[in-house]
Design an enzyme around this catalytic site. Structure first.
Site, mmCIF file in Angstrom:
data_model
loop_
_atom_site.group_PDB
_atom_site.id
_atom_site.type_symbol
_atom_site.label_atom_id
_atom_site.label_comp_id
_atom_site.label_asym_id
_atom_site.label_seq_id
_atom_site.Cartn_x
_atom_site.Cartn_y
_atom_site.Cartn_z
ATOM 1 N N SER A 183 0.887 -1.257 -0.010
ATOM 2 C CA SER A 183 0.111 -0.015 0.086
ATOM 3 C C SER A 183 0.761 1.253 -0.118
ATOM 4 O O SER A 183 1.598 1.386 -0.929
ATOM 5 C CB SER A 183 -1.156 -0.011 1.448
ATOM 6 O OG SER A 183 -1.843 0.851 1.179
ATOM 7 N N HIS A 198 -7.656 -5.616 -1.148
ATOM 8 C CA HIS A 198 -6.272 -4.923 -0.913
ATOM 9 C C HIS A 198 -5.626 -5.642 -0.070
ATOM 10 O O HIS A 198 -4.238 -5.824 -0.345
ATOM 11 C CB HIS A 198 -6.678 -3.625 -0.160
ATOM 12 C CG HIS A 198 -5.707 -2.590 -0.048
ATOM 13 N ND1 HIS A 198 -4.799 -2.063 -1.144
ATOM 14 C CD2 HIS A 198 -5.020 -1.976 0.934
ATOM 15 C CE1 HIS A 198 -4.036 -1.260 -0.711
ATOM 16 N NE2 HIS A 198 -3.996 -0.921 0.549
ATOM 17 N N ASP A 217 -9.428 -4.834 -5.543
ATOM 18 C CA ASP A 217 -9.041 -4.027 -4.447
ATOM 19 C C ASP A 217 -9.910 -2.744 -4.404
ATOM 20 O O ASP A 217 -10.014 -2.073 -5.547
ATOM 21 C CB ASP A 217 -7.709 -3.590 -4.832
ATOM 22 C CG ASP A 217 -6.700 -2.785 -3.802
ATOM 23 O OD1 ASP A 217 -7.385 -2.106 -3.043
ATOM 24 O OD2 ASP A 217 -5.628 -2.990 -3.773
#
Length: 274
Positions: free
Chosen positions: A101, A254, A226
């Site tokens: 991320s 995600h 995601d």
């Protein structure tokens, strides 16, 4: 252990095992414990596993900065500098550098800023890169600046609920209540000021120029479902990073590192052994 990255800032670093080093950078608002399911597997295979609580997160120091002031302490430049300081202090070489991320964005910027210094391979996991918020000429992200601003305001007044709402969108598959509680505790371990300052970096920084500067083999792992960093971001990274490989996680959101845990670890190992 603690590593001093500035005169008044120390980072917590978990360093276990011997062999080729894998350096893990976590996401927002997580900490190094995010990677326990990788430590368990990779240590048994003879790798040295190193995970950092980045500034403001977990057990690391959290320098305070007024929310109304310019963001100077929690920028991608300071994150890249911190990563280099950890690498230098631990005298790491031939590193496999991993980021999830915003951690993926940090890794991308480190590779660009320091010309892939001491890194042999990189993995970008559901990376919030090259942009987290929409621009007129880049419309893939799920968030615009206004929605990030709202999240900042929500955090100011009810941080537990704001991070819980965020965490509910991390995984595509159902997770147990104890696992969800663990994620919530991890999120709440981040300093409140840093939680917002990290978001400001996510909102404002544009790393498109960094992609062409990556010159090591790079694996891009991205979930098709995601909701936080859409799959198109992974495709953009793959298109613009030389020697990159896109690994698609059809059943992941995600949190691909847990949604498809066995596939994730297998693909990870296959890439670093190539």
């Amino acid at each position: 252990m603690k590593i001093k990255v500035q005169s008044n800032i120390e980072l917590y670093v978990k360093d276990i095992g011997k062999g080729q080093p894998i350096l893990f950078i976590h996401g927002w608002p997580f900490n190094h414990t995010q990677y326990e399911y990788q430590f368990n597997r990779f240590l048994e295979l003879g790798y040295r596993c190193i995970a950092v609580d980045m500034r403001g997160a977990g057990k690391s120091d959290a320098p305070w900065e007024a929310l109304s002031s310019k963001n100077t302490l929690y920028t991608y430049d300071t994150f890249a500098d911190d990563i280099k300081k950890v690498i230098d202090d631990l005298e790491l070489k031939n590193i496999i550098l991993v980021g999830f991320s915003i951690g993926g964005a940090m890794v991308l910027h480190y590779l660009a800023k320091y010309s892939c210094y001491q890194v042999s391979k990189a993995l970008l996991l559901g990376a919030a890169a090259p942009l987290f918020t929409k621009r007129e000429d880049f419309n893939f992200p799920s968030f615009d600046k206004a929605s990030v601003d709202k999240l900042v305001e929500d955090i100011k007044y009810d941080r537990p609920k704001a991070v819980a709402d965020f965490a509910n969108n991390v995984f595509h598959k159902e997770v147990s209540l104890p696992f969800r509680d663990w994620i919530q505790q991890m999120c709440m371990s981040m300093d409140a000021n840093a939680t917002i300052k990290w978001l400001i970096s996510l909102r404002d920084f544009d790393l498109r120029s960094d992609m062409s500067k990556v010159n090591v083999p790079t694996a891009i792992f991205h979930g098709k479902n995601d909701k936080i960093c859409p799959f198109e971001l992974g495709q953009t990274l793959h298109k613009n990073i030389k020697s990159s490989k896109l690994v698609i996680f059809e059943e992941s959101g995600h949190g691909l590192w847990h949604d498809e845990l066995e596939k994730f670890n297998t693909e990870f190992i296959n890439f670093i052994k190539q």
